[in-house]
Design a protein around this motif. Structure first.
Motif, PDB file in Angstrom:
ATOM      1  N   GLN A  63      -0.224   4.384   0.466  1.00  0.00           N
ATOM      2  CA  GLN A  63      -0.909   5.683   0.859  1.00  0.00           C
ATOM      3  C   GLN A  63      -0.067   6.131   2.161  1.00  0.00           C
ATOM      4  OE1 GLN A  63      -5.360   5.292   1.090  1.00  0.00           O
ATOM      5  NE2 GLN A  63      -4.887   3.237   1.232  1.00  0.00           N
ATOM      6  N   TRP A 114      -1.452  -1.959  -5.532  1.00  0.00           N
ATOM      7  CA  TRP A 114      -2.135  -0.486  -5.029  1.00  0.00           C
ATOM      8  C   TRP A 114      -1.152   0.604  -5.802  1.00  0.00           C
ATOM      9  CZ3 TRP A 114      -0.767  -4.893  -2.329  1.00  0.00           C
ATOM     10  CH2 TRP A 114      -2.096  -5.526  -1.493  1.00  0.00           C
ATOM     11  N   ASP A 140       0.874  -1.156  -0.071  1.00  0.00           N
ATOM     12  CA  ASP A 140      -0.044   0.099  -0.068  1.00  0.00           C
ATOM     13  C   ASP A 140       0.958   1.359  -0.006  1.00  0.00           C
ATOM     14  OD1 ASP A 140      -1.953   1.984   0.348  1.00  0.00           O
ATOM     15  OD2 ASP A 140      -3.064   0.943   1.888  1.00  0.00           O
ATOM     16  N   VAL A 181      -1.602   5.270  -6.083  1.00  0.00           N
ATOM     17  CA  VAL A 181      -2.364   6.327  -6.030  1.00  0.00           C
ATOM     18  C   VAL A 181      -1.897   7.473  -6.940  1.00  0.00           C
ATOM     19  CG1 VAL A 181      -2.182   8.517  -4.381  1.00  0.00           C
ATOM     20  CG2 VAL A 181      -2.116   6.273  -3.361  1.00  0.00           C
ATOM     21  N   TRP A 226      -6.810   6.683  -4.745  1.00  0.00           N
ATOM     22  CA  TRP A 226      -6.499   5.538  -4.295  1.00  0.00           C
ATOM     23  C   TRP A 226      -7.149   4.314  -5.035  1.00  0.00           C
ATOM     24  CZ3 TRP A 226      -8.438   1.176  -1.804  1.00  0.00           C
ATOM     25  CH2 TRP A 226      -7.373   0.274  -1.354  1.00  0.00           C
TER      26      TRP A 226
END
Length: 464
Positions: A130, A158, A128, A160, A151
């Motif tokens: 984030q 993953w 991830d 963004v 996102w």
């Protein structure tokens, strides 16, 4: 029956079979070409990231790409999976799935998107990405924070998309700084890459303050500029900017029945927002002032809706009240008690999926769900969850016009419904209603709010 007729009838099944065979061959050819193209995309060598940043929290952040415009795309797309995925076996879907799937962001005006993902340096697997603060720094040392972020998450990948409406547009090389939220006091990681759309700065000559613009009977004055730094948090860039001081007057008195001016600024490179860098010698300021819904002179009633008995409102009440505003149709769909309501194409859809609220999120808001019904058709549903009775109106307004709902009691008292702050999907506007306990019956009125607009080109050097 003649021999000719018998021969003709006997040939009909043969021709039908030939047409069916031809259709199947065409379908198989299309599927074969699609599969071959998908395999070619999957097996082609992908270019590496623009930059890799070692973050203070241990992750490796990869800048996949930087795009400019209103429609932004990145990643690989499987045409076969996209069109026929719901009908393919799971093993085939997994095999066809790209290692870096495609994602899309649509913006309301041209902006910059920095696409990033992250990997674990020990395992090399995607994690991830984030929890980071991303910002640009220009040659003057001024900071440009992201406007928003999108996102995209899956089971194994993953990504963004960091969206910037303001950035050093006139610099050919962009400098990006990234700091993890949990490591805010650490030295940020820095990357540099080419600006995909450099724009030279225009030459502006601003005027001194104060400046006044008259719109009908309303005078909008930009009285001064104050140097500010926006509130700094672990997730927000500490940008320095000019905050305008406004004055509203009607005749010899302060104006009443108008909201605080909504403003934005523009610099000579085309950046438009509030947190613009103060090194420019001139900036352009735009102000929009809306009347309140109870302003009898400026707010226009476009529809009086059926009276609502507040005590007995336990089920959805449909109105479908239609009003034409020029070439725009405005439809008061109805009023609903607290709950969750599904819409398709701007109308109530009682047979659509039950879309719940966001756990731990805002008290009211929108959720959505999509489903591919055929290889060429995708169905999208929007669900609105609300803790209050809510009026729903469908409208697509132009030129910044807005709708409001006010509620009038027989005694003359009035209340203004709260517009849903999370947007208007498919043109559906939601207005949440809170009334005193003693109120039992009200008449909703649909009101049009047209803004008074003013523009100012200001010399900023004297404001520092």
């Amino acid at each position: 029956m003649t021999e000719c007729e018998a021969g003709a009838n006997a040939g009909e099944p043969s021709r039908v079979r030939n047409v069916k065979k031809l259709l199947w061959l065409v379908l198989l050819l299309v599927l074969g070409l699609t599969l071959a193209l998908t395999i070619l995309v999957l097996t082609s060598k992908a270019s590496g990231p623009l930059a890799r940043l070692a973050l203070a929290d241990g992750r490796i952040l990869q800048v996949e790409g930087v795009t400019y415009g209103t429609l932004h795309r990145i990643g690989q797309k499987s045409i076969l999976l996209d069109r026929f995925g719901p009908w393919l076996p799971q093993r085939l879907r997994s095999w066809l799935a790209p290692r870096t799937p495609d994602n899309t962001i649509e913006l309301e005006r041209p902006g910059l998107v920095v696409w990033v993902n992250a990997i674990d340096p020990a395992t090399g697997t995607n994690v991830d990405c984030q929890g980071i603060r991303a910002e640009f720094v220009d040659k003057h040392g001024d900071l440009f924070g992201e406007t928003t972020r999108n996102w995209f998450g899956g089971q194994s990948f993953w990504r963004v998309g960091q969206v910037f409406y303001t950035f050093p547009r006139d610099e050919r090389e962009l400098t990006l700084r990234v700091t993890p939220w949990k490591m805010g006091k650490q030295i940020p990681a820095i990357a540099q890459f080419p600006n995909p759309h450099p724009i030279p700065a225009a030459i502006w000559s601003g005027g001194p303050l104060p400046q006044t613009v008259s719109v009908n009977s309303l005078e909008i004055t930009l009285a001064g500029l104050h140097l500010r730094t926006n509130q700094q948090t672990y997730w927000q860039t500490p940008s320095v900017y000019f905050e305008p001081h406004w004055q509203l007057r009607q005749g010899a008195h302060a104006a009443r029945g108008w909201t605080t001016p909504e403003w934005t600024a523009e610099d000579p490179t085309g950046n438009r927002g509030q947190h613009l860098c103060p090194h420019w010698t001139a900036l352009r300021f735009f102000a929009s002032v809306y009347p309140t819904a109870t302003n009898a002179e400026a707010a226009v009633v476009i529809a009086t809706l059926p009276q609502v008995d507040w005590v007995s409102l336990t089920n959805q009440v449909s109105w479908n009240n239609r009003t034409m505003l020029g070439t725009n149709e405005i439809v008061a769909l109805g009023i609903c008690p607290p709950g969750v309501y599904t819409f398709t194409g701007g109308d109530f859809d009682p047979n659509g999926p039950r879309l719940g609220g966001v756990s731990g999120g805002a008290r009211s808001g929108w959720t959505s769900q999509s489903q591919r019904l055929t290889p060429l058709k995708v169905q999208i549903w929007h669900g609105h969850y609300t803790p209050e009775p809510t009026v729903y109106v469908r409208a697509n307004l132009r030129d910044g016009d807005r709708l409001a709902v006010r509620l009038r009691e027989h005694s003359g008292r009035q209340w203004i419904a709260k517009p849903e702050p999370q947007g208007n999907p498919d043109g559906v506007h939601a207005f949440l209603i809170e009334l005193p306990a003693e109120v039992s019956r009200v008449v909703p009125e649909l009101v049009l709010l047209k803004p008074a607009r003013a523009e100012f080109l200001v010399k900023t050097s004297a404001s520092r």
